[in-house]
Design a protein around this motif. Sequence first.
Motif, PDB file in Angstrom:
ATOM      1  N   PHE A 100       1.006  -1.293   0.084  1.00 52.81           N
ATOM      2  CA  PHE A 100      -0.055  -0.001  -0.060  1.00 52.81           C
ATOM      3  C   PHE A 100       0.810   1.210  -0.010  1.00 52.81           C
ATOM      4  O   PHE A 100       0.437   2.365   0.476  1.00 52.81           O
ATOM      5  N   ASP A 101       1.956   1.136  -0.347  1.00 55.05           N
ATOM      6  CA  ASP A 101       2.980   2.121  -0.488  1.00 55.05           C
ATOM      7  C   ASP A 101       3.001   2.983  -1.867  1.00 55.05           C
ATOM      8  O   ASP A 101       3.522   2.491  -2.850  1.00 55.05           O
ATOM      9  N   LEU A 102       2.207   3.993  -2.033  1.00 54.57           N
ATOM     10  CA  LEU A 102       1.854   4.641  -3.035  1.00 54.57           C
ATOM     11  C   LEU A 102       2.624   6.053  -3.376  1.00 54.57           C
ATOM     12  O   LEU A 102       2.835   6.581  -4.438  1.00 54.57           O
ATOM     13  N   TRP A 103       3.073   6.613  -2.183  1.00 60.32           N
ATOM     14  CA  TRP A 103       3.845   7.794  -2.411  1.00 60.32           C
ATOM     15  C   TRP A 103       5.167   7.614  -3.128  1.00 60.32           C
ATOM     16  O   TRP A 103       5.697   6.804  -3.075  1.00 60.32           O
ATOM     17  N   VAL A 104       5.241   8.616  -3.894  1.00 62.93           N
ATOM     18  CA  VAL A 104       6.416   8.839  -4.824  1.00 62.93           C
ATOM     19  C   VAL A 104       6.983  10.062  -4.533  1.00 62.93           C
ATOM     20  O   VAL A 104       6.523  11.332  -4.760  1.00 62.93           O
ATOM     21  N   SER A 105       8.223  10.162  -3.767  1.00 65.22           N
ATOM     22  CA  SER A 105       9.049  11.421  -3.686  1.00 65.22           C
ATOM     23  C   SER A 105       9.379  12.251  -4.856  1.00 65.22           C
ATOM     24  O   SER A 105       9.447  11.571  -5.968  1.00 65.22           O
ATOM     25  N   PRO A 106       9.580  13.285  -4.822  1.00 67.96           N
ATOM     26  CA  PRO A 106      10.194  14.261  -5.883  1.00 67.96           C
ATOM     27  C   PRO A 106      11.611  13.491  -6.456  1.00 67.96           C
ATOM     28  O   PRO A 106      11.812  13.842  -7.511  1.00 67.96           O
ATOM     29  N   LEU A 107      12.217  13.132  -5.397  1.00 66.13           N
ATOM     30  CA  LEU A 107      13.608  12.629  -5.818  1.00 66.13           C
ATOM     31  C   LEU A 107      13.657  11.318  -6.566  1.00 66.13           C
ATOM     32  O   LEU A 107      14.122  11.069  -7.915  1.00 66.13           O
ATOM     33  N   GLU A 108      12.522  10.590  -6.094  1.00 67.45           N
ATOM     34  CA  GLU A 108      12.190   9.266  -6.776  1.00 67.45           C
ATOM     35  C   GLU A 108      11.813   9.561  -8.240  1.00 67.45           C
ATOM     36  O   GLU A 108      12.297   8.808  -9.313  1.00 67.45           O
ATOM     37  N   LEU A 109      10.931  10.379  -8.389  1.00 67.57           N
ATOM     38  CA  LEU A 109      10.461  11.007  -9.851  1.00 67.57           C
ATOM     39  C   LEU A 109      11.138  11.458 -10.603  1.00 67.57           C
ATOM     40  O   LEU A 109      11.510  11.173 -11.869  1.00 67.57           O
ATOM     41  N   ASN A 110      12.326  12.386 -10.125  1.00 61.98           N
ATOM     42  CA  ASN A 110      13.427  13.008 -10.803  1.00 61.98           C
ATOM     43  C   ASN A 110      14.407  11.803 -11.269  1.00 61.98           C
ATOM     44  O   ASN A 110      14.949  11.615 -12.441  1.00 61.98           O
ATOM     45  N   GLN A 111      14.718  10.903 -10.591  1.00 60.21           N
ATOM     46  CA  GLN A 111      15.595   9.678 -10.781  1.00 60.21           C
ATOM     47  C   GLN A 111      14.928   9.050 -11.964  1.00 60.21           C
ATOM     48  O   GLN A 111      15.787   8.463 -12.891  1.00 60.21           O
ATOM     49  N   PHE A 112      13.614   8.610 -11.927  1.00 55.13           N
ATOM     50  CA  PHE A 112      13.066   7.720 -12.948  1.00 55.13           C
ATOM     51  C   PHE A 112      13.133   8.577 -14.354  1.00 55.13           C
ATOM     52  O   PHE A 112      13.415   8.039 -15.277  1.00 55.13           O
ATOM     53  N   ILE A 113      12.884  10.113 -14.091  1.00 51.23           N
ATOM     54  CA  ILE A 113      12.919  10.563 -15.436  1.00 51.23           C
ATOM     55  C   ILE A 113      14.276  10.766 -16.012  1.00 51.23           C
ATOM     56  O   ILE A 113      14.436  10.506 -17.392  1.00 51.23           O
ATOM     57  N   ALA A 114      15.123  10.901 -15.059  1.00 49.81           N
ATOM     58  CA  ALA A 114      16.617  10.911 -15.445  1.00 49.81           C
ATOM     59  C   ALA A 114      16.930   9.619 -16.347  1.00 49.81           C
ATOM     60  O   ALA A 114      17.661   9.506 -17.394  1.00 49.81           O
ATOM     61  N   ARG A 115      16.555   8.648 -15.723  1.00 48.57           N
ATOM     62  CA  ARG A 115      17.092   7.247 -16.106  1.00 48.57           C
ATOM     63  C   ARG A 115      16.147   6.623 -17.438  1.00 48.57           C
ATOM     64  O   ARG A 115      16.639   6.108 -18.355  1.00 48.57           O
ATOM     65  N   TYR A 116      14.687   7.070 -17.439  1.00 48.02           N
ATOM     66  CA  TYR A 116      13.843   6.211 -18.562  1.00 48.02           C
ATOM     67  C   TYR A 116      13.070   7.572 -19.289  1.00 48.02           C
ATOM     68  O   TYR A 116      12.801   7.444 -20.496  1.00 48.02           O
ATOM     69  N   GLY A 117      13.399   8.881 -18.966  1.00 49.01           N
ATOM     70  CA  GLY A 117      12.775   9.908 -19.586  1.00 49.01           C
ATOM     71  C   GLY A 117      12.900  10.016 -20.874  1.00 49.01           C
ATOM     72  O   GLY A 117      11.909  10.380 -21.775  1.00 49.01           O
ATOM     73  N   HIS A 118      14.150   9.770 -21.649  1.00 44.36           N
ATOM     74  CA  HIS A 118      14.652   9.843 -22.866  1.00 44.36           C
ATOM     75  C   HIS A 118      13.622   8.874 -23.799  1.00 44.36           C
ATOM     76  O   HIS A 118      13.224   9.212 -24.699  1.00 44.36           O
ATOM     77  N   SER A 119      13.729   7.695 -23.285  1.00 41.63           N
ATOM     78  CA  SER A 119      12.949   6.705 -24.148  1.00 41.63           C
ATOM     79  C   SER A 119      11.624   6.811 -24.275  1.00 41.63           C
ATOM     80  O   SER A 119      10.875   6.387 -24.877  1.00 41.63           O
ATOM     81  N   LEU A 120      11.040   7.460 -22.850  1.00 42.19           N
ATOM     82  CA  LEU A 120       9.757   7.461 -22.809  1.00 42.19           C
ATOM     83  C   LEU A 120       9.332   8.988 -23.326  1.00 42.19           C
ATOM     84  O   LEU A 120       8.103   9.493 -23.279  1.00 42.19           O
ATOM     85  N   GLN A 121      10.193   9.785 -23.738  1.00 44.10           N
ATOM     86  CA  GLN A 121      10.031  10.958 -24.130  1.00 44.10           C
ATOM     87  C   GLN A 121       9.538  12.087 -23.153  1.00 44.10           C
ATOM     88  O   GLN A 121       8.519  12.841 -23.300  1.00 44.10           O
ATOM     89  N   LEU A 122      10.059  11.817 -21.862  1.00 48.11           N
ATOM     90  CA  LEU A 122       9.506  12.641 -20.926  1.00 48.11           C
ATOM     91  C   LEU A 122      10.485  13.619 -20.379  1.00 48.11           C
ATOM     92  O   LEU A 122      11.731  13.553 -20.082  1.00 48.11           O
ATOM     93  N   ARG A 123       9.879  14.681 -19.800  1.00 47.01           N
ATOM     94  CA  ARG A 123      10.780  15.897 -19.387  1.00 47.01           C
ATOM     95  C   ARG A 123       9.881  16.416 -18.091  1.00 47.01           C
ATOM     96  O   ARG A 123       8.698  16.567 -18.031  1.00 47.01           O
ATOM     97  N   LEU A 124      10.621  17.129 -17.144  1.00 45.29           N
ATOM     98  CA  LEU A 124      10.008  17.816 -15.985  1.00 45.29           C
ATOM     99  C   LEU A 124       9.833  19.298 -16.527  1.00 45.29           C
ATOM    100  O   LEU A 124      10.736  19.893 -17.232  1.00 45.29           O
TER     101      LEU A 124
END
Length: 124
Positions: A100-124
């Motif tokens: 039931f742990d659904l919280w996503v911290s800003p750090l976790e989101l930034n790390q995800f986007i840094a790692r996968y953002g290019h292939s998913l075409q994501l930016r903050l």
Amino acid sequence: LPPIMDFVGRVFEGCPMPAAVPVFALLYLLRLKQRLPPNAQGAVDTPHRLLLASLLISSKYLCEVGTHLTSAMIARNVAPWYDAQDINRMERSLLQMLGFDLWVSPLELNQFIARYGHSLQLRL
């Protein structure tokens, strides 16, 4: 069942959602992968089920009441393979596996986007 990419297309065509919903769904699936043993195997339809459950959970977590995805809405787009009751069971099961742990911290989101953002075409 159709191939997973066709299934994904069907879900996304029939269930409009904000871009954050699939991003959080992917984050939840990565968390699940970290919790499972390396040799864990599911059924043939496990990827399909995990997709539906993670999108539903993410949508309910991020969106206001009345604007989030519902089991019935998803079921209309994935019939005849799954109905709303199946999707509710998938949701409960994934929530339990995630603790039931659904919280996503800003750090976790930034790390995800840094790692996968290019292939998913994501930016903050």
